[in-house]
Design a protein around this motif. Structure first.
Motif, mmCIF file in Angstrom:
data_model
loop_
_atom_site.group_PDB
_atom_site.id
_atom_site.type_symbol
_atom_site.label_atom_id
_atom_site.label_comp_id
_atom_site.label_asym_id
_atom_site.label_seq_id
_atom_site.Cartn_x
_atom_site.Cartn_y
_atom_site.Cartn_z
ATOM 1 N N SER A 191 0.978 -1.427 0.211
ATOM 2 C CA SER A 191 -0.010 -0.071 -0.389
ATOM 3 C C SER A 191 0.655 1.163 -0.124
ATOM 4 N N HIS A 230 -3.051 5.904 4.674
ATOM 5 C CA HIS A 230 -2.747 4.702 4.093
ATOM 6 C C HIS A 230 -3.496 4.254 3.312
ATOM 7 N N GLY A 237 -4.709 2.056 0.173
ATOM 8 C CA GLY A 237 -4.556 0.233 -0.772
ATOM 9 C C GLY A 237 -4.776 -0.551 0.152
ATOM 10 N N GLU A 255 -0.542 -4.539 -5.189
ATOM 11 C CA GLU A 255 -0.158 -3.602 -5.405
ATOM 12 C C GLU A 255 -1.856 -3.111 -5.517
ATOM 13 N N GLN A 261 -4.409 -0.802 -5.338
ATOM 14 C CA GLN A 261 -4.906 0.062 -4.786
ATOM 15 C C GLN A 261 -4.452 0.172 -6.575
#
Length: 394
Positions: free
Chosen positions: A143, A152, A154, A188, A190
């Motif tokens: 993240s 934060h 993700g 990942e 996000q």
């Protein structure tokens, strides 16, 4: 004849509800994903497929190698016929760990996920004495942290973020002779799981694209540092990363030896919101019209096949054919009925069928026992889903 019309003609003998996979679209998607990966092999994410027959078909294609499972019991089942299965999430299933550690063939084929010394202790205790070495993979948090880690972005996964964190955990493995570190993973979400071209606010789209560029740059450097540090201690067999939405970028990283992906095979609704690629919708479910509450409304049976994640309209299934249909804002997709509006609704009668796409991928298979596979305008095979084989893992 349109593709939907051809699929409808091929399945007109079936009584809805039923689910369909267009094998030509599935094959095209699989090849496109392998091409996007740029030669980096893809470990097939089983949770996005949830059908062993389709998993077999894809694993036989160039560019695919191994399974990324979502629970250990599922991994043990799949390992009966798959040589290499990585469990993508930590497990707290003592019985499954004991089974794994006391079957040399399963212990050779299956790798479990860890992100803390507590996981190592749990695995060792569950395995017990006279166990085969349990293969483990270190989960690195991928993240994006901003503003001194106060923001934060993700998935909230592993507490392991830095090279120091990773090497400390790698050294902790040495305290457990029955545990062997063989891999590293960083997902990942996000980037891979968030579309950068969703309808709505252009400001939000711009912000998402900026976030993803920043996250990809940060992670590329951090992942390389972590992999180098861990490799100095342990000869890792693999480094897994990425997802359907980030195959090109993650596959280009020198530190990454394999990718994890599967959703793009079915290409559900959420994947319509990416700029970089467009795969063909390949998986559908079909519901019958059962009432006409008004001349311009058609109501189908059931329909509340809602995807997981933060609740919102983007988690609802979408009517795909006939075109020109949409859900109502008041009922959405319902447990027992789903009213549909739009120009096409006036032309639907009781007994007609509406084709839907699920918002996500493999969760469709939790609602049906079988998938009807269509090729060249005909149903060529009917195969069981996990549910159809009597398997429900989460």
């Amino acid at each position: 004849m349109s593709r939907y019309a051809s699929l409808a003609a091929a399945t007109e003998h079936l009584e809805p509800p039923y689910a369909v996979v267009d094998l030509e679209a599935l094959g095209s998607n699989a090849r496109a994903m392998a091409e996007r990966a740029g030669g980096t092999p893809i470990r097939l994410a089983s949770k996005s497929v949830r059908c062993r027959a389709i998993q077999r078909q894809v694993l036989a294609m160039d560019g695919y190698r191994g399974i990324l499972a979502f629970t250990l019991p599922e991994a043990l089942w799949l390992a009966e016929e798959v040589e290499d299965v990585l469990v993508g999430y930590p497990t707290a299933n003592r019985a499954a760990l004991h089974t794994l550690a006391h079957d040399e063939e399963l212990a050779r084929r299956v790798t479990v996920m860890v992100d803390s010394p507590e996981h190592l202790a749990f695995i060792a205790a569950a395995a017990g004495e006279k166990a085969a070495p349990v293969r483990v993979c270190l989960d690195l948090d991928a993240s994006l942290h901003l503003a001194g880690d106060r923001v934060h972005i993700g998935p909230r996964r592993s507490p392991v973020r830095s090279a120091d964190d990773a090497t400390a955990l790698a050294r902790a493995v040495e305290a457990y002779p029955g545990v062997r570190l063989v891999g590293l993973m960083a997902y990942e979400g996000q980037i891979a799981g968030v579309g950068d071209n969703a309808p709505g606010s252009p400001v939000r789209r711009t912000a998402i694209r900026a976030m993803q560029r920043a996250s990809a740059a940060e992670l590329r450097e951090r992942r390389a540092d972590v992999v180098a540090a861990v490799r100095a201690l342990v000869p890792l067999e693999f480094v897994n990363g990425g997802g359907t939405g980030s195959l090109e970028a993650t596959g280009a990283e020198d530190a990454v030896t394999e990718l994890g992906a599967g959703s793009g095979l079915y290409s559900p609704g959420l994947f319509d919101t990416y700029r970089g690629f467009r795969h063909e919708p390949a998986a559908f479910f079909v519901l019958p019209v059962v009432r006409k509450p008004t001349p311009d409304t058609a109501t189908v049976l059931g329909g509340g096949w809602v995807a997981s994640g933060a609740s919102g309209r983007d988690r609802l299934p979408s009517p795909a054919w006939p075109g020109g249909l949409h859900l109502t804002t008041t009922e959405g997709a319902g447990e027992v009925q789903t009213p549909l509006l739009g120009p096409a609704a006036a032309h639907l009668d009781v007994g007609d069928r509406v084709w839907f796409r699920h918002a996500k991928a493999g969760e469709l298979c939790e609602h049906v026992n079988e998938l009807h596979l269509v090729r060249d305008g005909a149903v060529v095979e009917v195969v069981p889903t996990y549910r159809g084989e009597g398997r429900s893992f989460v």
